[in-house]
Design a protein around this motif. Structure first.
Motif, mmCIF file in Angstrom:
data_model
loop_
_atom_site.group_PDB
_atom_site.id
_atom_site.type_symbol
_atom_site.label_atom_id
_atom_site.label_comp_id
_atom_site.label_asym_id
_atom_site.label_seq_id
_atom_site.Cartn_x
_atom_site.Cartn_y
_atom_site.Cartn_z
ATOM 1 N N SER A 23 -36.025 11.649 26.331
ATOM 2 C CA SER A 23 -36.094 12.981 26.776
ATOM 3 C C SER A 23 -35.255 13.712 25.806
ATOM 4 O O SER A 23 -33.921 13.503 25.657
ATOM 5 C CB SER A 23 -35.723 13.114 28.307
ATOM 6 N N ASN A 24 -35.479 14.911 25.506
ATOM 7 C CA ASN A 24 -34.831 16.197 24.809
ATOM 8 C C ASN A 24 -33.963 16.949 25.672
ATOM 9 O O ASN A 24 -32.769 17.464 25.319
ATOM 10 C CB ASN A 24 -35.634 16.772 23.636
ATOM 11 N N GLY A 25 -34.378 17.193 27.023
ATOM 12 C CA GLY A 25 -33.730 17.726 27.802
ATOM 13 C C GLY A 25 -33.227 17.094 28.996
ATOM 14 O O GLY A 25 -33.241 17.490 29.962
ATOM 15 N N CYS A 26 -32.414 16.174 28.457
ATOM 16 C CA CYS A 26 -31.742 15.335 29.695
ATOM 17 C C CYS A 26 -29.998 15.661 29.494
ATOM 18 O O CYS A 26 -29.666 15.817 28.629
ATOM 19 C CB CYS A 26 -31.724 13.783 29.132
ATOM 20 N N ARG A 27 -29.440 15.915 30.869
ATOM 21 C CA ARG A 27 -27.974 15.856 31.041
ATOM 22 C C ARG A 27 -27.635 15.329 32.195
ATOM 23 O O ARG A 27 -28.494 15.276 33.087
ATOM 24 C CB ARG A 27 -27.650 17.500 31.291
ATOM 25 N N TYR A 28 -26.411 14.855 32.307
ATOM 26 C CA TYR A 28 -25.718 14.325 33.216
ATOM 27 C C TYR A 28 -24.403 14.828 33.396
ATOM 28 O O TYR A 28 -23.781 15.085 32.663
ATOM 29 C CB TYR A 28 -25.986 12.820 33.524
ATOM 30 N N THR A 29 -23.734 14.689 34.943
ATOM 31 C CA THR A 29 -22.279 14.929 35.021
ATOM 32 C C THR A 29 -21.732 13.637 35.666
ATOM 33 O O THR A 29 -22.439 13.161 36.795
ATOM 34 C CB THR A 29 -22.213 16.200 35.821
ATOM 35 N N LEU A 30 -20.856 13.225 35.048
ATOM 36 C CA LEU A 30 -20.137 11.933 35.643
ATOM 37 C C LEU A 30 -19.155 11.903 36.450
ATOM 38 O O LEU A 30 -18.770 13.106 36.738
ATOM 39 C CB LEU A 30 -19.694 10.762 34.387
ATOM 40 N N SER A 31 -18.649 10.903 37.070
ATOM 41 C CA SER A 31 -17.487 11.221 38.288
ATOM 42 C C SER A 31 -16.160 11.772 37.669
ATOM 43 O O SER A 31 -15.394 12.217 38.522
ATOM 44 C CB SER A 31 -17.089 9.864 38.689
ATOM 45 N N ASP A 32 -15.994 11.682 36.248
ATOM 46 C CA ASP A 32 -14.939 12.471 35.819
ATOM 47 C C ASP A 32 -14.945 13.798 35.386
ATOM 48 O O ASP A 32 -13.970 14.275 34.784
ATOM 49 C CB ASP A 32 -14.161 11.462 34.506
ATOM 50 N N GLY A 33 -16.299 14.377 35.894
ATOM 51 C CA GLY A 33 -16.492 15.631 35.656
ATOM 52 C C GLY A 33 -16.894 15.922 34.382
ATOM 53 O O GLY A 33 -17.475 17.197 33.878
ATOM 54 N N ASP A 34 -17.249 15.136 33.491
ATOM 55 C CA ASP A 34 -17.682 15.113 31.967
ATOM 56 C C ASP A 34 -19.298 15.505 32.137
ATOM 57 O O ASP A 34 -19.817 14.722 32.741
ATOM 58 C CB ASP A 34 -17.686 14.029 31.217
ATOM 59 N N SER A 35 -19.704 16.516 31.546
ATOM 60 C CA SER A 35 -21.159 16.747 31.480
ATOM 61 C C SER A 35 -21.619 16.584 29.835
ATOM 62 O O SER A 35 -20.906 16.956 29.055
ATOM 63 C CB SER A 35 -21.297 18.218 32.011
ATOM 64 N N ASP A 36 -22.637 15.810 29.618
ATOM 65 C CA ASP A 36 -23.022 15.468 28.544
ATOM 66 C C ASP A 36 -24.454 15.135 28.613
ATOM 67 O O ASP A 36 -25.352 15.319 29.717
ATOM 68 C CB ASP A 36 -22.483 14.313 28.125
ATOM 69 N N SER A 142 -16.126 9.937 48.271
ATOM 70 C CA SER A 142 -14.825 10.135 47.959
ATOM 71 C C SER A 142 -14.753 11.654 47.327
ATOM 72 O O SER A 142 -13.798 12.219 46.923
ATOM 73 C CB SER A 142 -14.489 9.145 46.641
ATOM 74 N N GLY A 143 -15.815 12.527 47.403
ATOM 75 C CA GLY A 143 -15.561 13.902 47.041
ATOM 76 C C GLY A 143 -16.391 14.436 45.883
ATOM 77 O O GLY A 143 -16.632 15.373 45.639
ATOM 78 N N GLU A 144 -16.725 13.407 44.972
ATOM 79 C CA GLU A 144 -17.073 13.978 43.527
ATOM 80 C C GLU A 144 -18.735 14.042 43.853
ATOM 81 O O GLU A 144 -19.512 13.778 44.688
ATOM 82 C CB GLU A 144 -17.222 12.660 42.578
ATOM 83 N N GLN A 145 -19.352 15.125 42.940
ATOM 84 C CA GLN A 145 -20.675 15.293 42.932
ATOM 85 C C GLN A 145 -21.102 14.971 41.677
ATOM 86 O O GLN A 145 -20.628 15.272 40.569
ATOM 87 C CB GLN A 145 -20.942 16.751 43.300
#
Length: 152
Positions: A23-36, A142-145
Motif C-alpha cells: 500500500s502506498n497510503g499506509c501509516r501507523y502510530t506505535l506505542s511510543d507515539g512514533d507515526s510512520d 495502559s492509556g496509549e492509543q
C-alpha cells in the motif's frame, strides 16, 4: 492412502488463510507515539470469528522492520475474506470488527526479532474496511492509543 492425507478432499475452511498487499497510503502510530509510513498490509483469517490485521513498515536500520497487529473479532458471515487453501482475497467492500488486543514487534535486517513483542489487551477499539481502505484504532488499558490505516 489418499484419504489419510486428505480426509476431506476439496474441503477448505473459507475464513482461514492470509490476504497480503502493498500500500502506498499506509501509516501507523506505535506505542511510543512514533507515526510512520508502512508498506505491507496482511489480513490473517484465523477462524470464522477472529482476524489479525497487521501493518508492516521499515525499521530504523536499513532492512529492519516494525509491525503493528490488531486482533479482531467479527461475525463469520461478515468476514471480509474469502479463502481457499490458505490464500485469501477480499470478498467484501465493507466490514467492521472489534479489537480484542494489539501488539507491536521489531525485526532486524535478518528477520530476527528484536526483543519480545509488546502486547496489550484492548480497552476499546475497532477495525473498519470501507471503500478499499482499512483503518484500525485502539485504546489500550495502559492509556496509549495505537492506530493504523491503509489503502487496499
Amino acid at each position: 492412502m489418499a484419504s489419510l492425507v486428505h480426509p476431506h478432499p476439496g474441503h477448505a475452511e473459507p475464513f482461514v488463510g492470509r490476504f497480503e498487499t502493498t500500500s502506498n497510503g499506509c501509516r501507523y502510530t506505535l506505542s511510543d507515539g512514533d507515526s510512520d509510513g508502512c508498506r505491507v498490509v496482511q489480513i490473517d483469517g484465523r477462524s470464522a470469528t477472529v482476524l489479525g490485521v497487521r501493518f508492516i513498515g521499515r525499521g530504523p536500520v536499513r532492512g529492519s522492520s516494525r509491525s503493528l497487529t490488531f486482533v479482531t473479532t467479527t461475525n463469520g458471515p461478515d468476514s471480509p475474506l474469502s479463502c481457499h487453501l490458505g490464500r485469501c482475497r477480499l470478498s467484501g467492500t465493507t466490514w467492521s470488527g472489534t479489537v480484542s488486543s494489539v501488539s507491536e514487534a521489531a525485526f532486524d535486517a535478518d528477520g530476527i526479532a528484536e526483543g519480545v513483542p509488546k502486547a496489550w489487551p484492548a480497552k476499546e477499539g475497532h477495525c473498519k474496511l470501507e471503500a478499499r481502505q482499512i483503518r484500525c484504532t485502539v485504546d489500550v488499558v495502559s492509556g496509549e492509543q495505537l492506530d493504523a490505516q491503509a489503502k487496499l
